[in-house]
Design a protein around this motif. Structure first.
Motif, PDB file in Angstrom:
ATOM      1  N   ALA A  98      44.101  43.955  43.840  1.00 15.97           N
ATOM      2  CA  ALA A  98      44.194  42.854  44.792  1.00 15.97           C
ATOM      3  C   ALA A  98      44.182  41.460  44.186  1.00 15.97           C
ATOM      4  O   ALA A  98      44.303  40.480  44.921  1.00 15.97           O
ATOM      5  CB  ALA A  98      43.048  42.970  45.806  1.00 15.97           C
ATOM      6  N   GLY A 303      35.726  42.532  45.365  1.00 10.78           N
ATOM      7  CA  GLY A 303      36.509  41.915  46.426  1.00 10.78           C
ATOM      8  C   GLY A 303      36.137  40.462  46.629  1.00 10.78           C
ATOM      9  O   GLY A 303      36.993  39.604  46.874  1.00 10.78           O
ATOM     10  N   THR A 306      37.653  38.494  43.864  1.00 11.21           N
ATOM     11  CA  THR A 306      39.089  38.390  44.126  1.00 11.21           C
ATOM     12  C   THR A 306      39.375  37.304  45.150  1.00 11.21           C
ATOM     13  O   THR A 306      40.341  36.547  45.019  1.00 11.21           O
ATOM     14  CB  THR A 306      39.630  39.748  44.612  1.00 11.21           C
ATOM     15  OG1 THR A 306      39.425  40.736  43.594  1.00 11.21           O
ATOM     16  CG2 THR A 306      41.111  39.667  44.925  1.00 11.21           C
ATOM     17  N   GLY A 307      38.528  37.211  46.184  1.00 11.13           N
ATOM     18  CA  GLY A 307      38.704  36.155  47.168  1.00 11.13           C
ATOM     19  C   GLY A 307      38.602  34.774  46.550  1.00 11.13           C
ATOM     20  O   GLY A 307      39.360  33.860  46.900  1.00 11.13           O
ATOM     21  N   TRP A 310      41.769  33.896  44.828  1.00 10.61           N
ATOM     22  CA  TRP A 310      42.836  33.532  45.765  1.00 10.61           C
ATOM     23  C   TRP A 310      42.617  32.139  46.354  1.00 10.61           C
ATOM     24  O   TRP A 310      43.467  31.638  47.080  1.00 10.61           O
ATOM     25  CB  TRP A 310      42.932  34.566  46.878  1.00 10.61           C
ATOM     26  CG  TRP A 310      43.724  35.783  46.506  1.00 10.61           C
ATOM     27  CD1 TRP A 310      43.267  36.970  46.005  1.00 10.61           C
ATOM     28  CD2 TRP A 310      45.146  35.941  46.613  1.00 10.61           C
ATOM     29  NE1 TRP A 310      44.297  37.849  45.789  1.00 10.61           N
ATOM     30  CE2 TRP A 310      45.468  37.247  46.161  1.00 10.61           C
ATOM     31  CE3 TRP A 310      46.174  35.110  47.049  1.00 10.61           C
ATOM     32  CZ2 TRP A 310      46.770  37.728  46.129  1.00 10.61           C
ATOM     33  CZ3 TRP A 310      47.487  35.603  47.020  1.00 10.61           C
ATOM     34  CH2 TRP A 310      47.774  36.895  46.567  1.00 10.61           C
ATOM     35  N   LEU A 320      36.537  39.320  52.212  1.00 12.10           N
ATOM     36  CA  LEU A 320      37.302  40.254  51.388  1.00 12.10           C
ATOM     37  C   LEU A 320      36.365  41.233  50.687  1.00 12.10           C
ATOM     38  O   LEU A 320      36.709  42.408  50.486  1.00 12.10           O
ATOM     39  CB  LEU A 320      38.133  39.475  50.367  1.00 12.10           C
ATOM     40  CG  LEU A 320      39.288  40.248  49.720  1.00 12.10           C
ATOM     41  CD1 LEU A 320      40.306  40.690  50.764  1.00 12.10           C
ATOM     42  CD2 LEU A 320      39.975  39.395  48.643  1.00 12.10           C
ATOM     43  N   PHE A 323      35.548  43.846  53.196  1.00 13.51           N
ATOM     44  CA  PHE A 323      36.715  44.700  53.408  1.00 13.51           C
ATOM     45  C   PHE A 323      36.793  45.794  52.343  1.00 13.51           C
ATOM     46  O   PHE A 323      36.940  46.977  52.658  1.00 13.51           O
ATOM     47  CB  PHE A 323      37.985  43.852  53.398  1.00 13.51           C
ATOM     48  CG  PHE A 323      39.248  44.652  53.544  1.00 13.51           C
ATOM     49  CD1 PHE A 323      39.736  44.981  54.794  1.00 13.51           C
ATOM     50  CD2 PHE A 323      39.940  45.093  52.418  1.00 13.51           C
ATOM     51  CE1 PHE A 323      40.901  45.745  54.937  1.00 13.51           C
ATOM     52  CE2 PHE A 323      41.095  45.848  52.551  1.00 13.51           C
ATOM     53  CZ  PHE A 323      41.580  46.169  53.809  1.00 13.51           C
ATOM     54  N   VAL A 345      47.263  43.271  52.815  1.00  8.14           N
ATOM     55  CA  VAL A 345      46.166  42.392  52.427  1.00  8.14           C
ATOM     56  C   VAL A 345      46.681  41.232  51.580  1.00  8.14           C
ATOM     57  O   VAL A 345      46.316  40.071  51.798  1.00  8.14           O
ATOM     58  CB  VAL A 345      45.086  43.185  51.667  1.00  8.14           C
ATOM     59  CG1 VAL A 345      44.069  42.240  51.026  1.00  8.14           C
ATOM     60  CG2 VAL A 345      44.377  44.149  52.607  1.00  8.14           C
ATOM     61  N   LYS A 346      47.541  41.513  50.624  1.00  9.35           N
ATOM     62  CA  LYS A 346      48.065  40.444  49.767  1.00  9.35           C
ATOM     63  C   LYS A 346      48.908  39.453  50.567  1.00  9.35           C
ATOM     64  O   LYS A 346      48.888  38.245  50.293  1.00  9.35           O
ATOM     65  CB  LYS A 346      48.877  41.049  48.625  1.00  9.35           C
ATOM     66  CG  LYS A 346      48.022  41.724  47.556  1.00  9.35           C
ATOM     67  CD  LYS A 346      48.858  42.142  46.376  1.00  9.35           C
ATOM     68  CE  LYS A 346      47.987  42.677  45.247  1.00  9.35           C
ATOM     69  NZ  LYS A 346      48.758  43.050  44.052  1.00  9.35           N
ATOM     70  N   LEU A 349      46.486  37.158  52.341  1.00  4.51           N
ATOM     71  CA  LEU A 349      45.899  36.179  51.425  1.00  4.51           C
ATOM     72  C   LEU A 349      46.923  35.146  50.977  1.00  4.51           C
ATOM     73  O   LEU A 349      46.615  33.956  50.848  1.00  4.51           O
ATOM     74  CB  LEU A 349      45.304  36.898  50.212  1.00  4.51           C
ATOM     75  CG  LEU A 349      44.105  37.792  50.521  1.00  4.51           C
ATOM     76  CD1 LEU A 349      43.760  38.648  49.306  1.00  4.51           C
ATOM     77  CD2 LEU A 349      42.906  36.966  50.947  1.00  4.51           C
ATOM     78  N   LEU A 381      42.362  40.852  58.529  1.00  6.24           N
ATOM     79  CA  LEU A 381      41.847  41.937  57.693  1.00  6.24           C
ATOM     80  C   LEU A 381      41.386  43.123  58.531  1.00  6.24           C
ATOM     81  O   LEU A 381      41.440  44.272  58.067  1.00  6.24           O
ATOM     82  CB  LEU A 381      40.697  41.425  56.819  1.00  6.24           C
ATOM     83  CG  LEU A 381      41.098  40.489  55.674  1.00  6.24           C
ATOM     84  CD1 LEU A 381      39.861  39.937  54.970  1.00  6.24           C
ATOM     85  CD2 LEU A 381      41.989  41.204  54.665  1.00  6.24           C
TER      86      LEU A 381
END
Length: 421
Positions: A98, A303, A306-307, A310, A320, A323, A345-346, A349, A381
């Protein structure tokens, strides 16, 4: 002398420009804390600054430190499955799936010659360092009792421990962020301190700091100790985020810890809460069909990171995290994410996060307040979570996620709600 690691950045498309790469000054009203860079490591600071100016993929390179494990799952005293485990496996799984295309990361992990997942159907995709000691192994004992946040439905025993990860095992270069995700005492205090010097921001799973273990002769039971009584406590002001489960939170010393960093407490079916000096926020959960709670907390932390990559604020990024925590419990072992779900999901985002960056992982500040698109992000989401649940219902448990033996018996442990750990 510990062996030197290799760097294994993920294979991705060519990097594209992203507003995440530029420092964004938070508004005066926004709560923020400085990143956890070590000011006296001049060479690393120069390298990180050079990477940021160039705007290349290295400017968003991360460092994941934690070992792979063998997880043996038992119920009623009988082995019902064996699977790849360890926080490094779950964390890298989410980051691979992700992260933005311009992001990459290196994994520093250790295993023994008995490691069983170098060539499994879904192997450990980031090769570990090889040691003479056996691979860290846990026995995961499931119970039939009703579980609550403070009385989990599984008990862990560490039956083997690989060598710890030493400071010299870490690469000699700067990173945008680091994830310290030990599960068996492998992240030493001096290793965490070295991570803080190498990384602009460090995110830590509390289990890496507060877990203690009985000897193998006594069964290897896992228990917790107070964070303030450990050598890690002095490093907390230099940590950006500390994640703890609701079971671990009493040992962290929440009121003290939140004055030194942002503390995130996962609460299973109730989502999670963020605590920082002067504020807190609750972040809603997502639906899931639970099969195995192992790795949910690791997937949450990945996650969440990763958020941030982004461009989300910390509170939005926790959505995220929730999720992927929910996604992790739907399968036994390291989950396989459906390509259609990941694509959705991508796209969410890409539409929402990058256009409205309020956090910069490689800048000077994090912001915590939820953005005005928080509710819309949660709704979007949720749709992806429903898609994931529908796909799960259409398929029966199988061994295509890299398990050595059949997991069918574990489906009787399922419930309708996730329980991140």
């Amino acid at each position: 002398m510990p062996s030197r690691p290799y760097s294994y950045p993920t294979t991705r498309d060519p990097p594209r420009a992203s507003p995440v790469l530029k420092a964004v000054a938070p508004s005066p009203a926004a709560a923020a804390v400085p990143l956890a860079a070590e000011p006296d490591d001049a060479e690393v600071e120069v390298e990180v600054e050079r990477q940021r100016r160039n705007g290349g993929a290295a400017a968003l390179e991360g460092l994941v430190v934690g070992s792979y494990c063998h997880d043996v799952l038992l119920r009623g005293g009988r082995v019902v499955g064996e699977t790849l485990g360890g926080a490094a496996a779950f964390v890298s799984n989410v980051l691979d799936a992700a992260s933005p295309v311009e992001a990459s990361f290196a994994v520093v992990s250790k295993v023994g010659t008995d490691f069983a997942y170098a060539s499994a159907p879904t192997p450990a995709r980031h090769p570990p360092l090889l040691c003479p000691s056996p691979t860290t192994s846990f026995h995961v004992h499931f119970t039939d009792d009703a579980a609550s946040a403070h009385a989990p439905d599984r008990q862990l025993r560490r039956v083997h421990a690989c060598d710890p990860i030493y400071p010299a095992d870490l690469p000699d270069r700067g990173f945008a962020y680091g994830l310290a995700v030990g599960v068996a005492g492998e992240v030493l205090p001096e290793t965490l301190e070295r991570m803080i010097r190498l990384c602009r921001a460090v995110l830590v799973d509390a289990q890496a700091l507060i877990r203690a273990f009985d000897s193998e002769a006594k069964g290897g039971s896992v228990h917790h100790v107070a964070l303030e009584g450990t050598p890690y406590a002095r490093l907390l002001p230099r940590v950006a985020f500390l994640k703890a489960s609701s079971e671990e939170a009493p040992y962290v010393g929440l009121e003290s810890a939140r004055r030194r960093c942002c503390v995130i407490v996962t609460e299973g079916r109730d989502g999670c809460r963020l605590y920082w000096d002067g504020g807190e926020a609750h972040v809603a959960p997502f639906p899931a069909l639970q099969v195995d709670p192992t790795g949910a907390g690791d997937s949450f932390l990945a996650g969440f990171a990763t958020g941030l990559l982004w461009g989300l604020s910390a509170t939005d990024a926790a959505l995220l995290g929730n999720f992927f925590g929910a996604a992790a419990v739907s399968q036994v072992g390291v989950p396989t994410f459906h390509p259609k779900m990941l694509q959705a999901v991508k796209q969410i985002l890409d539409d929402k996060a990058i256009k409205r960056p309020c956090t910069c992982i490689n800048g000077n500040m994090f912001t915590f307040q939820r953005s005005d698109m928080h509710d819309g992000l949660h709704t979007s989401l949720q749709e992806a979570a429903r898609l994931m649940m529908c796909e799960q219902k259409q398929t029966s448990p199988s061994t295509d996620n890299g398990d050595i033996s059949s997991m069918n018996e574990l489906t009787s442990l399922s419930s309708s709600t996730p329980r991140p750990s």
